[in-house]
Scaffold this motif. Structure first.
Motif, PDB file in Angstrom:
ATOM      1  N   SER A  13       0.820  -1.213   0.000  1.00  0.00           N
ATOM      2  CA  SER A  13       0.000   0.000   0.000  1.00  0.00           C
ATOM      3  C   SER A  13       0.850   1.258   0.000  1.00  0.00           C
ATOM      4  O   SER A  13       1.918   1.297   0.615  1.00  0.00           O
ATOM      5  CB  SER A  13      -0.903   0.034   1.238  1.00  0.00           C
ATOM      6  OG  SER A  13      -1.779  -1.055   1.243  1.00  0.00           O
ATOM      7  N   ASP A  14       0.332   2.269  -0.670  1.00  0.00           N
ATOM      8  CA  ASP A  14       0.934   3.607  -0.680  1.00  0.00           C
ATOM      9  C   ASP A  14       2.392   3.608  -1.129  1.00  0.00           C
ATOM     10  O   ASP A  14       3.227   4.297  -0.549  1.00  0.00           O
ATOM     11  CB  ASP A  14       0.790   4.288   0.680  1.00  0.00           C
ATOM     12  CG  ASP A  14      -0.637   4.727   0.949  1.00  0.00           C
ATOM     13  OD1 ASP A  14      -1.302   5.158  -0.011  1.00  0.00           O
ATOM     14  OD2 ASP A  14      -1.076   4.640   2.104  1.00  0.00           O
ATOM     15  N   LEU A  15       2.682   2.841  -2.179  1.00  0.00           N
ATOM     16  CA  LEU A  15       4.025   2.873  -2.756  1.00  0.00           C
ATOM     17  C   LEU A  15       4.178   4.203  -3.480  1.00  0.00           C
ATOM     18  O   LEU A  15       3.413   4.517  -4.389  1.00  0.00           O
ATOM     19  CB  LEU A  15       4.213   1.718  -3.741  1.00  0.00           C
ATOM     20  CG  LEU A  15       3.930   0.308  -3.203  1.00  0.00           C
ATOM     21  CD1 LEU A  15       4.082  -0.709  -4.318  1.00  0.00           C
ATOM     22  CD2 LEU A  15       4.835  -0.013  -2.029  1.00  0.00           C
ATOM     23  N   PHE A  35       0.980   7.493  -6.088  1.00  0.00           N
ATOM     24  CA  PHE A  35       0.987   6.418  -5.114  1.00  0.00           C
ATOM     25  C   PHE A  35       0.252   5.223  -5.715  1.00  0.00           C
ATOM     26  O   PHE A  35      -0.745   5.390  -6.426  1.00  0.00           O
ATOM     27  CB  PHE A  35       0.327   6.859  -3.807  1.00  0.00           C
ATOM     28  CG  PHE A  35       1.129   7.923  -3.109  1.00  0.00           C
ATOM     29  CD1 PHE A  35       2.186   7.575  -2.290  1.00  0.00           C
ATOM     30  CD2 PHE A  35       0.850   9.264  -3.314  1.00  0.00           C
ATOM     31  CE1 PHE A  35       2.950   8.554  -1.676  1.00  0.00           C
ATOM     32  CE2 PHE A  35       1.600  10.250  -2.708  1.00  0.00           C
ATOM     33  CZ  PHE A  35       2.663   9.897  -1.881  1.00  0.00           C
ATOM     34  N   VAL A  36       0.760   4.040  -5.425  1.00  0.00           N
ATOM     35  CA  VAL A  36       0.209   2.805  -5.978  1.00  0.00           C
ATOM     36  C   VAL A  36      -0.113   1.862  -4.836  1.00  0.00           C
ATOM     37  O   VAL A  36       0.714   1.653  -3.935  1.00  0.00           O
ATOM     38  CB  VAL A  36       1.213   2.149  -6.958  1.00  0.00           C
ATOM     39  CG1 VAL A  36       0.700   0.794  -7.432  1.00  0.00           C
ATOM     40  CG2 VAL A  36       1.495   3.070  -8.143  1.00  0.00           C
ATOM     41  N   ASP A  37      -1.313   1.291  -4.877  1.00  0.00           N
ATOM     42  CA  ASP A  37      -1.721   0.219  -3.970  1.00  0.00           C
ATOM     43  C   ASP A  37      -1.858  -1.048  -4.803  1.00  0.00           C
ATOM     44  O   ASP A  37      -2.436  -1.009  -5.894  1.00  0.00           O
ATOM     45  CB  ASP A  37      -3.074   0.514  -3.323  1.00  0.00           C
ATOM     46  CG  ASP A  37      -3.068   1.745  -2.437  1.00  0.00           C
ATOM     47  OD1 ASP A  37      -2.005   2.076  -1.878  1.00  0.00           O
ATOM     48  OD2 ASP A  37      -4.132   2.373  -2.303  1.00  0.00           O
ATOM     49  N   LEU A  38      -1.341  -2.148  -4.279  1.00  0.00           N
ATOM     50  CA  LEU A  38      -1.423  -3.430  -4.979  1.00  0.00           C
ATOM     51  C   LEU A  38      -2.021  -4.490  -4.072  1.00  0.00           C
ATOM     52  O   LEU A  38      -1.690  -4.561  -2.886  1.00  0.00           O
ATOM     53  CB  LEU A  38      -0.030  -3.931  -5.368  1.00  0.00           C
ATOM     54  CG  LEU A  38       0.712  -3.213  -6.460  1.00  0.00           C
ATOM     55  CD1 LEU A  38       2.136  -3.749  -6.532  1.00  0.00           C
ATOM     56  CD2 LEU A  38       0.013  -3.386  -7.785  1.00  0.00           C
ATOM     57  N   VAL A  39      -2.852  -5.320  -4.651  1.00  0.00           N
ATOM     58  CA  VAL A  39      -3.307  -6.542  -4.004  1.00  0.00           C
ATOM     59  C   VAL A  39      -3.112  -7.640  -5.040  1.00  0.00           C
ATOM     60  O   VAL A  39      -3.655  -7.556  -6.145  1.00  0.00           O
ATOM     61  CB  VAL A  39      -4.788  -6.463  -3.565  1.00  0.00           C
ATOM     62  CG1 VAL A  39      -5.192  -7.749  -2.867  1.00  0.00           C
ATOM     63  CG2 VAL A  39      -5.035  -5.252  -2.685  1.00  0.00           C
ATOM     64  N   CYS A  40      -2.294  -8.628  -4.700  1.00  0.00           N
ATOM     65  CA  CYS A  40      -1.992  -9.725  -5.619  1.00  0.00           C
ATOM     66  C   CYS A  40      -2.531 -11.026  -5.041  1.00  0.00           C
ATOM     67  O   CYS A  40      -2.197 -11.399  -3.903  1.00  0.00           O
ATOM     68  CB  CYS A  40      -0.485  -9.850  -5.813  1.00  0.00           C
ATOM     69  SG  CYS A  40       0.313  -8.375  -6.467  1.00  0.00           S
ATOM     70  N   GLY A  41      -3.346 -11.704  -5.805  1.00  0.00           N
ATOM     71  CA  GLY A  41      -3.914 -12.964  -5.365  1.00  0.00           C
ATOM     72  C   GLY A  41      -3.002 -14.125  -5.713  1.00  0.00           C
ATOM     73  O   GLY A  41      -2.603 -14.282  -6.869  1.00  0.00           O
ATOM     74  N   ALA A  42      -2.649 -14.907  -4.710  1.00  0.00           N
ATOM     75  CA  ALA A  42      -1.804 -16.084  -4.902  1.00  0.00           C
ATOM     76  C   ALA A  42      -2.088 -17.063  -3.774  1.00  0.00           C
ATOM     77  O   ALA A  42      -2.515 -16.668  -2.688  1.00  0.00           O
ATOM     78  CB  ALA A  42      -0.326 -15.694  -4.897  1.00  0.00           C
ATOM     79  N   ASP A  43      -1.838 -18.328  -4.019  1.00  0.00           N
ATOM     80  CA  ASP A  43      -2.033 -19.352  -2.994  1.00  0.00           C
ATOM     81  C   ASP A  43      -0.859 -19.286  -2.016  1.00  0.00           C
ATOM     82  O   ASP A  43       0.279 -19.573  -2.387  1.00  0.00           O
ATOM     83  CB  ASP A  43      -2.111 -20.728  -3.648  1.00  0.00           C
ATOM     84  CG  ASP A  43      -2.434 -21.830  -2.663  1.00  0.00           C
ATOM     85  OD1 ASP A  43      -2.433 -21.577  -1.428  1.00  0.00           O
ATOM     86  OD2 ASP A  43      -2.682 -22.958  -3.115  1.00  0.00           O
ATOM     87  N   LEU A  44      -1.136 -18.908  -0.784  1.00  0.00           N
ATOM     88  CA  LEU A  44      -0.089 -18.746   0.225  1.00  0.00           C
ATOM     89  C   LEU A  44      -0.101 -19.851   1.281  1.00  0.00           C
ATOM     90  O   LEU A  44       0.587 -19.744   2.296  1.00  0.00           O
ATOM     91  CB  LEU A  44      -0.239 -17.373   0.901  1.00  0.00           C
ATOM     92  CG  LEU A  44      -0.205 -16.171  -0.050  1.00  0.00           C
ATOM     93  CD1 LEU A  44      -0.441 -14.879   0.721  1.00  0.00           C
ATOM     94  CD2 LEU A  44       1.105 -16.119  -0.821  1.00  0.00           C
ATOM     95  N   LEU A  45      -0.850 -20.909   1.024  1.00  0.00           N
ATOM     96  CA  LEU A  45      -0.955 -21.997   2.001  1.00  0.00           C
ATOM     97  C   LEU A  45       0.401 -22.640   2.281  1.00  0.00           C
ATOM     98  O   LEU A  45       0.800 -22.806   3.438  1.00  0.00           O
ATOM     99  CB  LEU A  45      -1.953 -23.052   1.523  1.00  0.00           C
ATOM    100  CG  LEU A  45      -2.150 -24.258   2.444  1.00  0.00           C
ATOM    101  CD1 LEU A  45      -2.699 -23.820   3.797  1.00  0.00           C
ATOM    102  CD2 LEU A  45      -3.063 -25.273   1.785  1.00  0.00           C
ATOM    103  N   ALA A  46       1.144 -22.991   1.238  1.00  0.00           N
ATOM    104  CA  ALA A  46       2.445 -23.642   1.434  1.00  0.00           C
ATOM    105  C   ALA A  46       3.406 -22.729   2.187  1.00  0.00           C
ATOM    106  O   ALA A  46       4.148 -23.179   3.061  1.00  0.00           O
ATOM    107  CB  ALA A  46       3.039 -24.057   0.090  1.00  0.00           C
ATOM    108  N   ALA A  47       3.393 -21.448   1.879  1.00  0.00           N
ATOM    109  CA  ALA A  47       4.265 -20.489   2.579  1.00  0.00           C
ATOM    110  C   ALA A  47       3.880 -20.384   4.048  1.00  0.00           C
ATOM    111  O   ALA A  47       4.752 -20.319   4.919  1.00  0.00           O
ATOM    112  CB  ALA A  47       4.179 -19.123   1.906  1.00  0.00           C
ATOM    113  N   GLY A  48       2.593 -20.367   4.317  1.00  0.00           N
ATOM    114  CA  GLY A  48       2.135 -20.286   5.700  1.00  0.00           C
ATOM    115  C   GLY A  48       2.519 -21.501   6.519  1.00  0.00           C
ATOM    116  O   GLY A  48       2.816 -21.392   7.707  1.00  0.00           O
ATOM    117  N   ARG A  49       2.532 -22.651   5.884  1.00  0.00           N
ATOM    118  CA  ARG A  49       2.878 -23.876   6.607  1.00  0.00           C
ATOM    119  C   ARG A  49       4.385 -24.086   6.718  1.00  0.00           C
ATOM    120  O   ARG A  49       4.859 -24.616   7.713  1.00  0.00           O
ATOM    121  CB  ARG A  49       2.234 -25.078   5.921  1.00  0.00           C
ATOM    122  CG  ARG A  49       0.739 -25.108   6.134  1.00  0.00           C
ATOM    123  CD  ARG A  49       0.129 -26.394   5.668  1.00  0.00           C
ATOM    124  NE  ARG A  49      -1.266 -26.456   6.103  1.00  0.00           N
ATOM    125  CZ  ARG A  49      -2.205 -27.103   5.458  1.00  0.00           C
ATOM    126  NH1 ARG A  49      -1.925 -27.765   4.343  1.00  0.00           N
ATOM    127  NH2 ARG A  49      -3.429 -27.089   5.909  1.00  0.00           N
TER     128      ARG A  49
END
Length: 128
Positions: A13-15, A35-49
């Motif tokens: 946010s707010d880059l 200013f740029v806000d980004l939301v990127c959708g990706a599967d984060l399950l493996a990273a979380g585990r």
């Protein structure tokens, strides 16, 4: 929001960037803040585990790609700036399924006392 934009997200946010984008000739000469806000959708399950970056997407790398896309060339429309950022993110990160980008122009050449002009694009990899 449609189902295409559901799931896990990486958010920046707010880059802040300085650029020369705009329709008015003075914008090409003087430049201004964006200013740029980004939301990127990706599967984060493996990273979380796993707690391993190799299972995620580095937000530092997302920033670097965004900055390079923003500065790569001059655009008249912030809509085109946003689309260019989306295209570069999809090229750089195959794991990103969708991107929501907001490009904000707080010093837009319009008679406003406070506020900002902005656009927001939502793009899925399939619907590019």
């Amino acid at each position: 929001m449609t189902r295409d934009f559901d799931g896990d997200r990486i958010i920046l946010s707010d880059l802040g960037f300085f650029g020369y984008h705009g329709v008015i000739p003075e914008e090409a000469v003087l430049g201004q803040r964006f200013f740029v806000d980004l939301v990127c959708g990706a599967d984060l399950l493996a990273a979380g585990r796993s707690d391993e970056l190799q299972h995620s997407i580095s937000y530092a790398e997302i920033y670097d790609v965004t900055k390079a896309a923003f500065e790569e060339r001059r655009f008249q429309l912030i809509e085109a700036v946003g689309q260019h950022i989306v295209d570069r993110l999809f090229e750089a990160f195959p794991a990103i399924r969708w991107v929501q980008v907001r490009v904000k122009k707080p010093s837009a050449p319009i008679a406003m006392v406070a506020g900002e002009a902005a656009i927001e694009l939502r793009r899925s990899r399939e619907g590019r």
